[in-house]
Design a protein around this motif. Structure first.
Motif, mmCIF file in Angstrom:
data_model
loop_
_atom_site.group_PDB
_atom_site.id
_atom_site.type_symbol
_atom_site.label_atom_id
_atom_site.label_comp_id
_atom_site.label_asym_id
_atom_site.label_seq_id
_atom_site.Cartn_x
_atom_site.Cartn_y
_atom_site.Cartn_z
ATOM 1 N N UNK A 172 0.831 -1.210 0.000
ATOM 2 C CA UNK A 172 0.000 0.000 0.000
ATOM 3 C C UNK A 172 0.865 1.260 0.000
ATOM 4 N N UNK A 173 1.839 1.311 0.902
ATOM 5 C CA UNK A 173 2.702 2.496 0.993
ATOM 6 C C UNK A 173 3.507 2.689 -0.283
ATOM 7 N N UNK A 174 3.895 1.603 -0.942
ATOM 8 C CA UNK A 174 4.629 1.700 -2.208
ATOM 9 C C UNK A 174 3.755 2.357 -3.265
ATOM 10 N N UNK A 175 2.500 1.948 -3.341
ATOM 11 C CA UNK A 175 1.580 2.545 -4.312
ATOM 12 C C UNK A 175 1.417 4.037 -4.061
ATOM 13 N N UNK A 228 -11.757 3.012 -2.896
ATOM 14 C CA UNK A 228 -11.623 3.743 -1.630
ATOM 15 C C UNK A 228 -11.021 2.862 -0.538
ATOM 16 N N UNK A 229 -9.973 2.122 -0.893
ATOM 17 C CA UNK A 229 -9.359 1.191 0.053
ATOM 18 C C UNK A 229 -8.618 1.965 1.138
ATOM 19 N N UNK A 230 -8.953 1.752 2.398
ATOM 20 C CA UNK A 230 -8.261 2.490 3.461
ATOM 21 C C UNK A 230 -6.837 1.985 3.648
ATOM 22 N N UNK A 231 -6.013 2.818 4.244
ATOM 23 C CA UNK A 231 -4.643 2.409 4.550
ATOM 24 C C UNK A 231 -4.666 1.308 5.599
ATOM 25 N N UNK A 232 -3.717 0.369 5.543
ATOM 26 C CA UNK A 232 -3.647 -0.682 6.566
ATOM 27 C C UNK A 232 -3.540 -0.080 7.964
ATOM 28 N N UNK A 233 -4.125 -0.760 8.922
ATOM 29 C CA UNK A 233 -4.119 -0.265 10.299
ATOM 30 C C UNK A 233 -2.687 -0.058 10.780
ATOM 31 N N UNK A 234 -2.422 1.142 11.306
ATOM 32 C CA UNK A 234 -1.112 1.410 11.877
ATOM 33 C C UNK A 234 -0.048 1.835 10.898
ATOM 34 N N UNK A 235 -0.375 1.899 9.598
ATOM 35 C CA UNK A 235 0.664 2.259 8.633
ATOM 36 C C UNK A 235 1.146 3.689 8.849
ATOM 37 N N UNK A 237 -0.197 5.740 11.431
ATOM 38 C CA UNK A 237 -0.342 6.131 12.826
ATOM 39 C C UNK A 237 -0.040 4.931 13.722
ATOM 40 N N UNK A 238 1.250 4.624 13.959
ATOM 41 C CA UNK A 238 1.593 3.416 14.708
ATOM 42 C C UNK A 238 1.075 3.408 16.137
ATOM 43 N N UNK A 239 0.808 4.569 16.717
ATOM 44 C CA UNK A 239 0.339 4.619 18.100
ATOM 45 C C UNK A 239 -1.178 4.588 18.214
ATOM 46 N N UNK A 240 -1.859 4.441 17.062
ATOM 47 C CA UNK A 240 -3.312 4.475 17.084
ATOM 48 C C UNK A 240 -3.919 3.104 17.312
ATOM 49 N N UNK A 241 -3.083 2.119 17.545
ATOM 50 C CA UNK A 241 -3.589 0.768 17.754
ATOM 51 C C UNK A 241 -3.213 -0.122 16.601
ATOM 52 N N UNK A 242 -2.871 -1.366 16.895
ATOM 53 C CA UNK A 242 -2.537 -2.320 15.844
ATOM 54 C C UNK A 242 -1.074 -2.328 15.478
ATOM 55 N N UNK A 243 -0.290 -1.403 16.007
ATOM 56 C CA UNK A 243 1.129 -1.385 15.713
ATOM 57 C C UNK A 243 1.431 -0.814 14.356
ATOM 58 N N UNK A 244 2.713 -0.639 14.066
ATOM 59 C CA UNK A 244 3.142 -0.090 12.786
ATOM 60 C C UNK A 244 3.543 -1.201 11.846
ATOM 61 N N UNK A 245 2.942 -1.224 10.683
ATOM 62 C CA UNK A 245 3.288 -2.248 9.696
ATOM 63 C C UNK A 245 4.745 -2.139 9.303
ATOM 64 N N UNK A 284 -5.893 25.718 6.430
ATOM 65 C CA UNK A 284 -6.591 25.245 5.243
ATOM 66 C C UNK A 284 -6.235 23.834 4.829
ATOM 67 N N UNK A 285 -5.362 23.170 5.590
ATOM 68 C CA UNK A 285 -5.002 21.809 5.222
ATOM 69 C C UNK A 285 -6.173 20.880 5.500
ATOM 70 N N UNK A 286 -6.571 20.062 4.504
ATOM 71 C CA UNK A 286 -7.685 19.147 4.732
ATOM 72 C C UNK A 286 -7.286 18.064 5.716
ATOM 73 N N UNK A 287 -8.232 17.436 6.379
ATOM 74 C CA UNK A 287 -7.895 16.382 7.323
ATOM 75 C C UNK A 287 -7.258 15.198 6.619
ATOM 76 N N UNK A 288 -6.458 14.438 7.373
ATOM 77 C CA UNK A 288 -5.807 13.256 6.815
ATOM 78 C C UNK A 288 -6.879 12.268 6.374
ATOM 79 N N UNK A 289 -6.828 11.856 5.126
ATOM 80 C CA UNK A 289 -7.846 10.975 4.587
ATOM 81 C C UNK A 289 -7.600 9.540 5.020
ATOM 82 N N UNK A 290 -8.691 8.777 5.151
ATOM 83 C CA UNK A 290 -8.577 7.366 5.504
ATOM 84 C C UNK A 290 -8.192 6.517 4.303
#
Length: 720
Positions: A172-175, A228-235, A237-245, A284-290
């Motif tokens: 995902x991050x590569x894409x 509209x595929x969301x980013x993998x959990x923790x990719x 935001x590693x502290x948001x739960x699920x760890x960092x991929x 004016x920065x939009x929120x971080x998209x899922x």
């Protein structure tokens, strides 16, 4: 970056980056690259985080800019990246995450460098940096790109990653980074006044093998947006739960990639907003998209299809592919524009429609722009959208954007309005919107209206936009398109809500009052000018001065011209509103008793226009309707002994009169039909607009030091 890099803040002093940027050549086969690419901080997720990354690597990029022509290390890194990308392509089906991790790391460095070069040097110098060979004789490695321009090889690899690598958790991050890098390389027009077709990056992507594979890239980008595929959990935001991929991969592969000499690293903690070095969120920065991949893919698609459209010597295959794809359910026997042009590809349009609806609900301008392109230029997409049974899911959010016009950008207002205008060109749309009944529209705060149709809401919002524009913005283009959409729909107005008919007549009344004031001012200014030229005293203009803006001269000839122009524009608007009312009465009077009731109640508004040469022909029909139904009310009053009729009795009399109304009684006027036509040079509008969306919504931080395109656009807007 490197085995000791686990924080963005460490990069400026990182020993591996320092060696990479020095004059010493590093062979693509050197173990150094494994150590350099073994960093493991989470990918930057916002504009602020990307800005911090850019600031940390800026000094390294400046040293590399000076030394790379001697060392050729950028070419070595590109060689390493090509190798990792090739391994990722070969292993993507086997879920081998190791290649995804180092491919991403190499690509992140290349993106930072490419973006720095685009922002700070001419494209010729960027090409020189990529093509630089080491000034040494002991490097026996033979990169696979030898003899072929490296920038083209790089572009080819990026497109292959986007198209050929399946989207999985470890890719995902590569894409996302591949799309970021393509956006960075395509940003030349943002930092130059040269047209896009003069840039070698654009010429490469528009010609040769890229042109052949353009439909596949466009399809892939549309699929990413649709899914509209969301980013993998923790990719991100590693502290948001699920760890960092990324960190999980780093932990398991560390000893392999560094030959046992690596050391354990920890994730960089979340930035403390109160810390001295913390970067505050940009205004004016939009929120971080899922779903960052969907968002970035759409932005890349918009960049590709909106450049190189004016130069006839350079065909844009991406634009052609977007305009000629069809639904998977498309029947080839149905005649369409694609009978004259080859179908580029087939795509399931249902998920695409749902993604457009979701983007409209979030008021994302880039989604509105894609919707415009599809409606305007792809007949199959337009047919699919107009045939949807849930059309309110798309139209209502567009209306909400218009309703909140003061908070939206002017470009977004224009695009939303043009979308409505294109939709209104279809008679089926104009009919069906009055059959779609809405629940209470919570965002329409002026009045709680129940029993409102989608068509009624559309009329309300567009009328409000006209009134707001006439009173504040005075943008002739905007109100002309608003009224054109209503005019297209007017012959199909049915069962208009009483509040809608009241707002329609109220708009005419407010414009009529403004028209009377302008005529009075114009007469006073003209009289004062005549008096002044004849030697009249200043006392002749005392009354006028009170009606003029502070500091205005009563004998200023320019004011006469300006007021005359304002009167002319206002009369155009007034006549168009009358034509809309007349069209509804001519075609749908039996289905609009509420409009008849409102006209009778507010008939005095139309009296001043009966003898006006610009309006008397169109007011003739309205007078005929008023006279007929006034007679019906008189008969009803007589039947109840001459007393005043109540509201319900008036409505009942109108309903009876509707059944006796002679349909051929009104004077015939040509049907109101307006069609949207794009400007002759659309690039002048769309290229700055697209790049403003990229700068605001891509999550990347774009340096404004040498930016020319948007700054020039802002200066032009300020002058206008």
């Amino acid at each position: 970056m490197g085995t000791s890099a686990s924080r963005v803040g460490d990069l400026e002093s990182n020993e591996y980056l320092a060696r990479f940027a020095n004059k010493e050549h590093i062979s693509p086969n050197d173990p150094f690259w494994n150590r350099l690419l073994s960093f493991s901080f989470p990918p930057p997720a916002s504009m602020a985080e990307n800005r911090r990354l850019d600031e940390q690597v800026a000094a390294v990029c400046r040293r590399l800019l000076v030394n790379n022509l001697t060392s050729g290390n950028l070419g070595s890194l590109l060689h390493v990246f090509l190798g990792r990308a090739g391994e990722l392509l070969a292993s993507a089906q086997t879920d081998n995450a190791m290649f995804g991790w180092q491919t991403y790391n190499a690509l992140l460095i290349l993106r930072c460098i490419s973006k720095f070069l685009v922002e700070n040097v001419k494209e010729e110098d960027l090409v020189r940096q990529f093509e630089a060979r080491p000034q040494v004789s002991n490097d026996v490695s033979r990169p696979p790109d030898e003899g072929e321009p490296r920038l083209e090889v790089f572009l080819d690899a990026l497109v292959e990653l986007v198209v050929d690598v399946p989207v999985k958790d470890f890719t995902y991050a590569v894409h996302v980074e591949a799309v970021h890098t393509l956006l960075a390389l395509l940003a030349g027009p943002l930092y130059s006044q040269r047209p896009a077709h003069q840039f070698c990056v654009y010429r490469s992507l528009m010609q040769g093998r890229y042109a052949i594979h353009a439909p596949l890239l466009v399809k892939t980008l549309l699929l990413h947006f649709s899914e509209q595929q969301p980013a993998p959990a923790g990719l991100y935001r590693p502290n948001s739960g699920g760890g960092s991929l990324v960190l999980a991969l780093a932990s398991g592969l560390w000893s392999v990639l560094t030959l046992g000499y690596g050391r354990t690293v920890t994730a960089e903690p979340e930035l403390d907003p109160n810390a001295p070095d913390a970067i505050p969120p940009l205004v004016g920065e939009p929120p971080v998209t899922d779903a960052p991949l969907a968002n970035r893919s759409l932005l890349l698609l918009l960049v590709l299809v909106n450049h190189c459209t004016a130069d006839r010597s350079l065909h844009n295959p991406y634009r052609q592919a977007l305009f000629c794809f069809t639904d998977v359910q498309h029947d080839d026997r149905v005649e369409s524009q694609h009978t004259r042009a080859a179908v580029s590809f087939r795509l399931d349009m249902s998920p695409l429609y749902q993604a457009l609806c979701a983007g409209a609900r979030r008021a994302q301008e880039e989604c509105t722009l894609l919707l415009y392109l599809l409606l305007h230029r792809n007949s199959d997409a337009r047919t699919h959208i107009l045939a949807r049974s849930d059309l309110e899911q798309l139209v209502e959010p567009v209306l909400r954007t218009l309703y909140h016009a003061p908070a939206a950008g002017s470009h977004h207002i224009y695009m939303s309005l043009i979308v409505l205008l294109i939709l209104s060109e279809d008679e089926g749309f104009n009919r069906i919107v009055h059959d779609i009944m809405l629940r209470q529209v919570t965002w329409y705060s002026e009045r709680a209206v129940s029993g409102l149709s989608l068509g009624g809401l559309l009329v309300l919002v567009v009328l409000r936009t006209v009134q707001f524009n006439m009173l504040r913005m005075r943008d002739r283009y905007l109100h002309t398109n608003c009224l054109a959409a209503l005019a297209n729909m007017s012959a199909e107005f049915r069962n208009l809500h009483p509040y809608v008919t009241q707002r329609l007549v109220s708009l005419f009344e407010s414009l009529a009052k403004k028209h009377a004031r302008l005529l009075q001012q114009l007469a006073q200014v003209s009289s004062a000018s005549s008096s002044a030229s004849a030697g009249g005293s200043s006392s002749d203009t005392d009354g006028l001065q009170e009606a003029l803006p502070a500091g205005a001269s009563a004998v200023d000839p320019d004011m006469v011209d300006e007021l005359g122009q304002d009167v002319g524009v206002l009369e155009e608007v007034l006549r168009m509103v009358l034509e809309i009312v007349n069209s509804c009465l001519s075609h749908q009077l039996p289905h609009n008793p509420n409009l008849v009731y409102t006209l009778l109640h507010r008939r005095a508004v139309f009296l001043p226009f009966r003898q006006h040469p610009a309006f008397q022909d169109i007011t003739h029909n309205i007078d005929m309707v008023l006279e007929f139904f006034s007679s019906e009310l008189e008969s009803a009053a007589t039947s109840v002994g001459g007393r005043a009729l109540g509201v319900s009795e008036v409505q009942a009399a109108i309903q009876r009169g509707v059944t006796r109304w002679p349909r051929d009684r009104l004077r015939k006027f040509p049907d109101l039909k307006f069609k949207y036509v794009e400007e002759e040079q659309p690039e002048d509008f769309f290229i700055p607009y697209v790049w403003s969306l990229v700068v605001r919504a891509s999550g990347l931080h774009w340096s404004r030091t040498h930016m020319k395109l948007l700054l020039a656009e802002a200066a032009t807007a300020a002058v206008c």
